[in-house]
Design a protein around this motif. Sequence first.
Motif, PDB file in Angstrom:
ATOM      1  N   GLN A  20      47.912  55.885  56.492  1.00 41.40           N
ATOM      2  CA  GLN A  20      48.170  54.501  56.763  1.00 41.40           C
ATOM      3  C   GLN A  20      47.091  53.746  55.916  1.00 41.40           C
ATOM      4  OE1 GLN A  20      50.822  53.947  58.386  1.00 41.40           O
ATOM      5  NE2 GLN A  20      50.804  51.625  57.783  1.00 41.40           N
ATOM      6  N   GLU A  21      45.874  53.989  55.789  1.00 44.43           N
ATOM      7  CA  GLU A  21      45.014  53.370  54.973  1.00 44.43           C
ATOM      8  C   GLU A  21      45.248  53.396  53.602  1.00 44.43           C
ATOM      9  OE1 GLU A  21      41.034  54.648  55.804  1.00 44.43           O
ATOM     10  OE2 GLU A  21      40.841  53.627  57.811  1.00 44.43           O
ATOM     11  N   VAL A  22      45.716  54.612  53.245  1.00 46.87           N
ATOM     12  CA  VAL A  22      46.198  54.748  51.675  1.00 46.87           C
ATOM     13  C   VAL A  22      47.480  53.933  51.414  1.00 46.87           C
ATOM     14  CG1 VAL A  22      46.910  56.243  49.777  1.00 46.87           C
ATOM     15  CG2 VAL A  22      45.150  57.066  51.518  1.00 46.87           C
ATOM     16  N   VAL A  23      48.181  53.955  52.341  1.00 47.18           N
ATOM     17  CA  VAL A  23      49.531  53.239  52.005  1.00 47.18           C
ATOM     18  C   VAL A  23      49.346  51.681  51.973  1.00 47.18           C
ATOM     19  CG1 VAL A  23      51.810  52.592  53.285  1.00 47.18           C
ATOM     20  CG2 VAL A  23      51.071  54.986  53.136  1.00 47.18           C
ATOM     21  N   ASN A  24      48.255  51.289  52.789  1.00 47.79           N
ATOM     22  CA  ASN A  24      48.040  49.706  53.051  1.00 47.79           C
ATOM     23  C   ASN A  24      47.107  49.458  51.971  1.00 47.79           C
ATOM     24  OD1 ASN A  24      49.882  49.583  55.312  1.00 47.79           O
ATOM     25  ND2 ASN A  24      48.319  49.891  56.726  1.00 47.79           N
ATOM     26  N   GLY A  25      46.594  50.069  51.236  1.00 39.70           N
ATOM     27  CA  GLY A  25      45.743  49.937  50.181  1.00 39.70           C
ATOM     28  C   GLY A  25      44.166  49.676  50.767  1.00 39.70           C
ATOM     29  N   ALA A  26      43.967  50.115  51.988  1.00 41.17           N
ATOM     30  CA  ALA A  26      42.829  49.710  52.611  1.00 41.17           C
ATOM     31  C   ALA A  26      41.746  50.682  52.164  1.00 41.17           C
ATOM     32  CB  ALA A  26      42.899  49.502  54.031  1.00 41.17           C
ATOM     33  N   ALA A  27      42.027  51.838  51.762  1.00 44.86           N
ATOM     34  CA  ALA A  27      40.883  52.853  51.311  1.00 44.86           C
ATOM     35  C   ALA A  27      40.200  52.494  50.435  1.00 44.86           C
ATOM     36  CB  ALA A  27      41.703  54.290  51.068  1.00 44.86           C
ATOM     37  N   GLU A  28      38.746  52.816  50.357  1.00 47.57           N
ATOM     38  CA  GLU A  28      37.832  52.524  49.474  1.00 47.57           C
ATOM     39  C   GLU A  28      37.859  53.653  48.517  1.00 47.57           C
ATOM     40  OE1 GLU A  28      34.271  50.847  51.269  1.00 47.57           O
ATOM     41  OE2 GLU A  28      35.448  49.298  52.254  1.00 47.57           O
ATOM     42  N   PHE A  29      37.887  53.224  47.269  1.00 48.85           N
ATOM     43  CA  PHE A  29      37.554  54.230  46.220  1.00 48.85           C
ATOM     44  C   PHE A  29      36.446  53.637  45.371  1.00 48.85           C
ATOM     45  CE2 PHE A  29      41.938  55.000  47.207  1.00 48.85           C
ATOM     46  CZ  PHE A  29      42.030  56.359  47.593  1.00 48.85           C
ATOM     47  N   PRO A  30      35.743  54.796  44.994  1.00 48.69           N
ATOM     48  CA  PRO A  30      34.492  54.126  43.997  1.00 48.69           C
ATOM     49  C   PRO A  30      35.001  53.651  42.681  1.00 48.69           C
ATOM     50  CG  PRO A  30      34.517  56.677  44.173  1.00 48.69           C
ATOM     51  CD  PRO A  30      35.540  56.065  44.970  1.00 48.69           C
ATOM     52  N   PRO A  31      34.513  52.406  42.081  1.00 45.71           N
ATOM     53  CA  PRO A  31      35.084  52.034  40.934  1.00 45.71           C
ATOM     54  C   PRO A  31      34.817  52.934  39.795  1.00 45.71           C
ATOM     55  CG  PRO A  31      33.060  50.887  41.488  1.00 45.71           C
ATOM     56  CD  PRO A  31      33.542  51.832  42.771  1.00 45.71           C
ATOM     57  N   PRO A  32      35.531  52.862  38.651  1.00 47.49           N
ATOM     58  CA  PRO A  32      35.466  53.904  37.432  1.00 47.49           C
ATOM     59  C   PRO A  32      34.062  53.283  36.920  1.00 47.49           C
ATOM     60  CG  PRO A  32      37.186  52.340  37.238  1.00 47.49           C
ATOM     61  CD  PRO A  32      36.896  52.324  38.597  1.00 47.49           C
ATOM     62  N   PHE A  33      33.477  54.465  36.063  1.00 46.43           N
ATOM     63  CA  PHE A  33      32.316  53.907  35.587  1.00 46.43           C
ATOM     64  C   PHE A  33      32.511  53.295  34.302  1.00 46.43           C
ATOM     65  CE2 PHE A  33      28.786  55.000  32.313  1.00 46.43           C
ATOM     66  CZ  PHE A  33      27.850  54.411  33.100  1.00 46.43           C
ATOM     67  N   ILE A  34      31.893  52.198  33.928  1.00 46.67           N
ATOM     68  CA  ILE A  34      32.122  51.504  32.907  1.00 46.67           C
ATOM     69  C   ILE A  34      30.611  50.896  32.046  1.00 46.67           C
ATOM     70  CG2 ILE A  34      33.015  49.067  31.826  1.00 46.67           C
ATOM     71  CD1 ILE A  34      34.865  49.061  34.183  1.00 46.67           C
ATOM     72  N   ASP A  35      31.011  51.304  30.729  1.00 45.93           N
ATOM     73  CA  ASP A  35      29.589  51.115  30.011  1.00 45.93           C
ATOM     74  C   ASP A  35      29.352  49.722  30.238  1.00 45.93           C
ATOM     75  OD1 ASP A  35      29.282  53.983  29.254  1.00 45.93           O
ATOM     76  OD2 ASP A  35      30.491  53.626  27.641  1.00 45.93           O
ATOM     77  N   PRO A  36      28.009  49.258  30.389  1.00 44.60           N
ATOM     78  CA  PRO A  36      27.850  47.680  30.314  1.00 44.60           C
ATOM     79  C   PRO A  36      27.810  47.323  28.930  1.00 44.60           C
ATOM     80  CG  PRO A  36      25.826  49.312  30.423  1.00 44.60           C
ATOM     81  CD  PRO A  36      26.979  50.037  30.642  1.00 44.60           C
ATOM     82  N   ILE A  37      28.327  46.178  28.677  1.00 45.52           N
ATOM     83  CA  ILE A  37      28.418  45.270  27.496  1.00 45.52           C
ATOM     84  C   ILE A  37      27.046  44.942  27.031  1.00 45.52           C
ATOM     85  CG2 ILE A  37      29.670  43.818  26.303  1.00 45.52           C
ATOM     86  CD1 ILE A  37      32.102  44.103  28.196  1.00 45.52           C
ATOM     87  N   PRO A  38      26.646  45.451  25.839  1.00 40.49           N
ATOM     88  CA  PRO A  38      25.173  44.902  25.470  1.00 40.49           C
ATOM     89  C   PRO A  38      25.088  43.591  25.238  1.00 40.49           C
ATOM     90  CG  PRO A  38      26.259  46.129  23.753  1.00 40.49           C
ATOM     91  CD  PRO A  38      27.023  46.315  24.685  1.00 40.49           C
ATOM     92  N   PRO A  39      24.303  42.661  25.239  1.00 35.87           N
ATOM     93  CA  PRO A  39      24.342  40.995  25.249  1.00 35.87           C
ATOM     94  C   PRO A  39      24.285  40.977  23.459  1.00 35.87           C
ATOM     95  CG  PRO A  39      22.241  41.839  25.812  1.00 35.87           C
ATOM     96  CD  PRO A  39      22.969  43.144  25.931  1.00 35.87           C
ATOM     97  N   PRO A  40      24.787  39.990  23.272  1.00 37.79           N
ATOM     98  CA  PRO A  40      25.057  39.611  21.643  1.00 37.79           C
ATOM     99  C   PRO A  40      23.472  39.538  21.238  1.00 37.79           C
ATOM    100  CG  PRO A  40      25.705  37.814  23.035  1.00 37.79           C
ATOM    101  CD  PRO A  40      25.627  38.813  23.866  1.00 37.79           C
ATOM    102  N   PRO A  41      23.331  39.754  20.003  1.00 38.30           N
ATOM    103  CA  PRO A  41      21.801  39.615  19.561  1.00 38.30           C
ATOM    104  C   PRO A  41      21.432  38.165  19.554  1.00 38.30           C
ATOM    105  CG  PRO A  41      23.350  39.926  17.740  1.00 38.30           C
ATOM    106  CD  PRO A  41      24.127  40.277  18.959  1.00 38.30           C
ATOM    107  N   PRO A  42      20.477  37.772  19.605  1.00 41.63           N
ATOM    108  CA  PRO A  42      19.823  36.208  19.626  1.00 41.63           C
ATOM    109  C   PRO A  42      20.180  35.649  18.319  1.00 41.63           C
ATOM    110  CG  PRO A  42      17.995  37.715  19.462  1.00 41.63           C
ATOM    111  CD  PRO A  42      19.040  38.507  19.860  1.00 41.63           C
ATOM    112  N   LEU A  43      20.451  34.201  18.258  1.00 41.40           N
ATOM    113  CA  LEU A  43      21.019  33.676  17.104  1.00 41.40           C
ATOM    114  C   LEU A  43      19.537  33.577  16.133  1.00 41.40           C
ATOM    115  CD1 LEU A  43      23.458  31.131  18.225  1.00 41.40           C
ATOM    116  CD2 LEU A  43      23.873  33.111  17.064  1.00 41.40           C
ATOM    117  N   PRO A  44      19.603  33.622  14.881  1.00 43.63           N
ATOM    118  CA  PRO A  44      18.579  33.455  14.109  1.00 43.63           C
ATOM    119  C   PRO A  44      18.003  31.879  13.929  1.00 43.63           C
ATOM    120  CG  PRO A  44      20.336  33.733  12.766  1.00 43.63           C
ATOM    121  CD  PRO A  44      20.859  34.096  14.050  1.00 43.63           C
TER     122      PRO A  44
END
Length: 287
Positions: A20-44
């Motif tokens: 029932q939890e799966v049907v209702n979307g209540a089951a908690e799944f771990p989020p997929p691993f996403i590589d963090p976006i590196p911050p842009p280099p500082p402006l010169p």
Amino acid sequence: MDETPQLPPDPEAPAVTEVQEVVNGAAEFPPPFIDPIPPPPPLPSAGAFTRDAILDLLAALGCFVLVVLAYAIVAAVSQFGFASQGRGMLDFLQSAWGIVALLLSIQFPLLYFALRRRRRNREKQRPLLPFFDGPWGSAARKGISAGLGLTVLSMLYTGLLQRLLGSESVPKQLDFLQNILNNRPAVAALVLIIAVLGPICEEIFFRGVVFGSAHASGRTTAGAVISAILFALVHVSPLLIPFYATFALVMCWLYAKTKTLVAPMAAHMTMNSIACLALLLAGGDQV
């Protein structure tokens, strides 16, 4: 009534609550691993743009000096061994084709170091302003109009200097054309360099790279000032520094306004072409 037989529960089957939890979307799944976006280099900083521009300009001028030294060494060696050959080398440096070689030895290094700096800025992920982004037709018309206006300003400014300081106070940088008009192929090559190749190389360096890189990084004022100062100094005429600086600032404005180098190139070509035409007409009896 017949009763349906009750089967024993399957121990491997999921519980009703889990289904029932799966049907209702209540089951908690771990989020997929996403590589963090590196911050842009500082402006010169403005200092970084100034340093890069000065280093590139010095490198281009260094190539020009090396060519001149090479000519001088060849002339000295020839003069030491064979007087006629040494005199011939010195004559070549003062001839039309010698001037062509010297002009090419400064324009091509300017273009090379400009494109090299742009490639390095791209590798450093710095913001870049496109060289040719806006409409070419309207940009060319604006550039030609600006070139005509700046030509009039140049005439007024030099006329004022000559009136205040004397007719010989302002050097005419294209006077050498009048002394070599008998060599038509070399004169044609010189006019092509001065009126077409020179404006292209100088605009790519001073406006496209020096000013354009700073403008794209939000350092518009610093880029315009750096471009104007270096452009004025490289023309080696102290009394004309105010005009050359004004000219450079107008070229920066044209580039930022039209988003294409076509406008400042057209303005630069217009001014140089008029100067060449005036000198050729003044010495027309020699052609």
